[in-house]
Design a protein around this motif. Structure first.
Motif, PDB file in Angstrom:
ATOM      1  N   ASN A  80       0.819  -1.208   0.000  1.00  0.00           N
ATOM      2  CA  ASN A  80       0.000   0.000   0.000  1.00  0.00           C
ATOM      3  C   ASN A  80       0.860   1.269   0.000  1.00  0.00           C
ATOM      4  O   ASN A  80       0.383   2.333   0.339  1.00  0.00           O
ATOM      5  CB  ASN A  80      -0.941  -0.014   1.213  1.00  0.00           C
ATOM      6  CG  ASN A  80      -2.144   0.894   1.003  1.00  0.00           C
ATOM      7  OD1 ASN A  80      -2.687   0.966  -0.082  1.00  0.00           O
ATOM      8  ND2 ASN A  80      -2.534   1.600   2.047  1.00  0.00           N
ATOM      9  N   ASP A  81       2.115   1.128  -0.375  1.00  0.00           N
ATOM     10  CA  ASP A  81       3.009   2.285  -0.436  1.00  0.00           C
ATOM     11  C   ASP A  81       2.826   3.003  -1.768  1.00  0.00           C
ATOM     12  O   ASP A  81       2.639   2.363  -2.809  1.00  0.00           O
ATOM     13  CB  ASP A  81       4.471   1.847  -0.294  1.00  0.00           C
ATOM     14  CG  ASP A  81       4.758   1.208   1.052  1.00  0.00           C
ATOM     15  OD1 ASP A  81       4.079   1.578   2.039  1.00  0.00           O
ATOM     16  OD2 ASP A  81       5.632   0.331   1.112  1.00  0.00           O
ATOM     17  N   PRO A  82       2.918   4.332  -1.771  1.00  0.00           N
ATOM     18  CA  PRO A  82       2.781   5.069  -3.036  1.00  0.00           C
ATOM     19  C   PRO A  82       3.925   4.736  -3.999  1.00  0.00           C
ATOM     20  O   PRO A  82       5.070   4.577  -3.580  1.00  0.00           O
ATOM     21  CB  PRO A  82       2.854   6.539  -2.623  1.00  0.00           C
ATOM     22  CG  PRO A  82       2.832   6.580  -1.147  1.00  0.00           C
ATOM     23  CD  PRO A  82       3.118   5.218  -0.632  1.00  0.00           C
ATOM     24  N   ILE A  83       3.587   4.615  -5.272  1.00  0.00           N
ATOM     25  CA  ILE A  83       4.592   4.421  -6.316  1.00  0.00           C
ATOM     26  C   ILE A  83       4.175   5.264  -7.522  1.00  0.00           C
ATOM     27  O   ILE A  83       3.010   5.623  -7.654  1.00  0.00           O
ATOM     28  CB  ILE A  83       4.747   2.940  -6.731  1.00  0.00           C
ATOM     29  CG1 ILE A  83       3.417   2.374  -7.250  1.00  0.00           C
ATOM     30  CG2 ILE A  83       5.273   2.091  -5.598  1.00  0.00           C
ATOM     31  CD1 ILE A  83       3.544   0.987  -7.841  1.00  0.00           C
ATOM     32  N   GLU A  84       5.144   5.590  -8.349  1.00  0.00           N
ATOM     33  CA  GLU A  84       4.840   6.334  -9.575  1.00  0.00           C
ATOM     34  C   GLU A  84       4.752   5.358 -10.732  1.00  0.00           C
ATOM     35  O   GLU A  84       5.625   4.515 -10.914  1.00  0.00           O
ATOM     36  CB  GLU A  84       5.927   7.377  -9.844  1.00  0.00           C
ATOM     37  CG  GLU A  84       5.858   8.548  -8.887  1.00  0.00           C
ATOM     38  CD  GLU A  84       6.766   9.682  -9.312  1.00  0.00           C
ATOM     39  OE1 GLU A  84       6.951   9.878 -10.535  1.00  0.00           O
ATOM     40  OE2 GLU A  84       7.298  10.357  -8.427  1.00  0.00           O
TER      41      GLU A  84
END
Length: 116
Positions: A89-93
């Motif tokens: 659930n970590d932000p990624i681009e």
């Protein structure tokens, strides 16, 4: 479906991942799926466990029980064709093209004979 503290829990029968995103089936040849290899007890917990699975249409987050992570990660890796991929659930681009390649996740709900 059971009422629990102001919301309704559901039971899962299975989870499938379809590689390369898109609709579950748009006609033509049958699409490829990867089933999350987990028993209904792993998917839902044991009878009497606190919590449960809820469907919340007011959020975009989906959280899975920790006990399901190894089986889900394995199916996620197979669907992406990447043995190092990990669902988190970590932000990624992502580029728009990369986003379209993420697998579609299908949750199969189990019907109940009656609601409590």
């Amino acid at each position: 479906v059971t009422h629990l503290n102001g919301w309704y829990t559901v039971r899962l029968k299975a989870i499938f991942l379809r590689p390369n995103g898109g609709p579950i089936w748009a006609g033509g040849t049958d699409p490829e799926y990867f089933r999350v290899d987990a028993s209904e007890e792993i998917l839902n917990g044991k009878p009497g466990d606190k919590g449960g699975i809820i469907v919340d249409s007011g959020t975009t987050d989906t959280y899975l029980a920790e006990r399901l992570k190894p089986a889900f990660d394995f199916a996620f890796q197979k669907a992406l064709g990447d043995p190092t991929a990990e669902y988190h659930n970590d932000p990624i681009e992502l580029s728009p093209d990369d986003l379209e390649l993420l697998p579609t996740i299908l949750f199969v709900l189990k019907g109940h004979a009656k609601s409590i």
